[in-house]
Design a protein around this motif. Structure first.
Motif: not given
Length: 373
Positions: A249-258
């Motif tokens: 699954v692609p991850f395009r956002g902020s890992f901190l937010l996740y």
């Protein structure tokens, strides 16, 4: 705050989780749910069994038949059986759809006259049936447009659609399902474990240790929840690795937010389980009640099976009560969209999740009695 007493409770809970082997469930249950449902749930339709009856036997009818070959969407079988015999195959679940090409198909098409094509679809499962019907219609229209272009037949009034898929360009089921499953398992697993924390003390009679201790109700609840919170925080990274490396699954956002949203969401789940543990007197009742409150709404309002935007009335109100809707909005953003903290809606949903944790925690603290009843 009685730091030493709280520390002793935390150590006791950790030892209890290891001794009872519940620590295995902490990591096994979420991973198994994601793997089983990630591979098991399929929203797309592929390899639909289609019987084609060609009564025309012309160049254009053969061209239409080839549209159903060499594609992952159809397993087409060209046959000379009667329409009635083909319908019997659908009744026996030996076929998903029938395409009947009439004997006048090419003649009417080249003359610009109306030409009917028979399509029969097994609609026992309406969503699957509608999807198969759409695929068949798209294949027929694609063939007709090719014929019109090749023969330079005027296409006045025809609309050409330039279609682009956003966020999930490959249209993979895993990209849509796996992020939603993370929200589901991080709601269920922590809540079930937290639901056992206090009620088991009531059953064993060890709750009297709390009655006699100088700990306040808030300190007691924090000491109970902290070990489980710590253990489930590791699941945030395990589930992330499963999603990105096992399911691609692609991850395009902020890992901190996740990470931040997941930690708050786990707190909400723990507070929900803790509240159930406070109001119940038996472990089996606590577990069953937690399963009912988490699993059913988790599936309905997580966005896995249907978008929240398509709901109305009572279902839409219920979706906004449960935390899974807010968390999954953030999760889909981090994996597929990537707006991150720039989205005001994301910030609002983080605030709502934090408010839900505080509300559930203080309700549980209020209902917990430090005395015999």
């Amino acid at each position: 705050m009685k730091i030493n007493i709280i520390k002793a409770y935390i150590v006791k809970e950790m030892k209890e989780l290891v001794r009872t082997k519940l620590i295995i469930m902490v990591y096994l249950m979420p991973s198994m749910i994601v793997i089983l449902f990630g591979y098991g749930i399929r929203l797309d339709v592929s390899h639909a069994r289609v019987i084609i009856i060609d009564n025309d036997h012309t160049q254009l009818s053969r061209m239409l038949c080839t549209k159903f070959e060499h594609t992952k969407y159809f397993n087409a079988t060209l046959t000379n059986i009667s329409a009635q015999a083909a319908l019997q195959k659908i009744k026996k679940s030996q076929s998903d759809a029938i395409l009947i090409i009439p004997s006048s198909f090419e003649r009417n098409l080249l003359k610009g006259q109306k030409s009917e094509v028979g399509v029969f679809v097994d609609a026992s499962f309406p969503t699957r049936g509608a999807t198969i019907q759409t695929y068949i219609e798209a294949s027929i229209l694609s063939m007709v447009q090719e014929v019109l272009r090749e023969r330079a037949i005027p296409q006045k009034g025809m609309i050409q659609i330039n279609n682009r898929n956003l966020f999930n360009q490959s249209m993979r089921d895993e990209n849509a399902i796996v992020p939603g499953l993370i929200g589901l398992v991080l709601l269920i697993a922590p809540a079930i474990l937290a639901a056992l924390l206090i009620v088991k003390e009531k059953e064993k009679g060890t709750i009297f240790n709390f009655y006699a201790s100088p700990l306040s109700k808030g300190e007691f609840l924090l000491a109970k929840l902290f070990p489980v919170f710590l253990l489930h925080s590791v699941n945030i990274f395990i589930l992330f690795l499963l999603a990105t490396y096992l399911f691609n699954v692609p991850f395009r956002g902020s890992f901190l937010l996740y990470w931040l949203a997941s930690e708050i969401y786990i707190l909400v789940s723990l507070a929900l389980g803790m509240l159930i543990s406070v109001v119940t007197k038996r472990q089996i009742v606590a577990v069953v009640l937690t399963v009912i409150i988490t699993i059913i709404p988790g599936f309905l309002y997580s966005g896995i099976l249907m978008p929240i935007s398509s709901m109305d009335g009572a279902s839409r109100i219920e979706a906004h009560i449960f935390p899974v809707m807010y968390y999954n909005h953030i999760i889909y953003d981090t994996f597929l969209i990537g707006q991150g903290f720039a989205s005001q809606k994301t910030i609002l949903y983080l605030g709502i999740l934090l408010f839900q944790f505080l509300l559930l925690f203080f309700i549980g603290k209020f209902l917990l009695k430090k005395e015999m009843r």
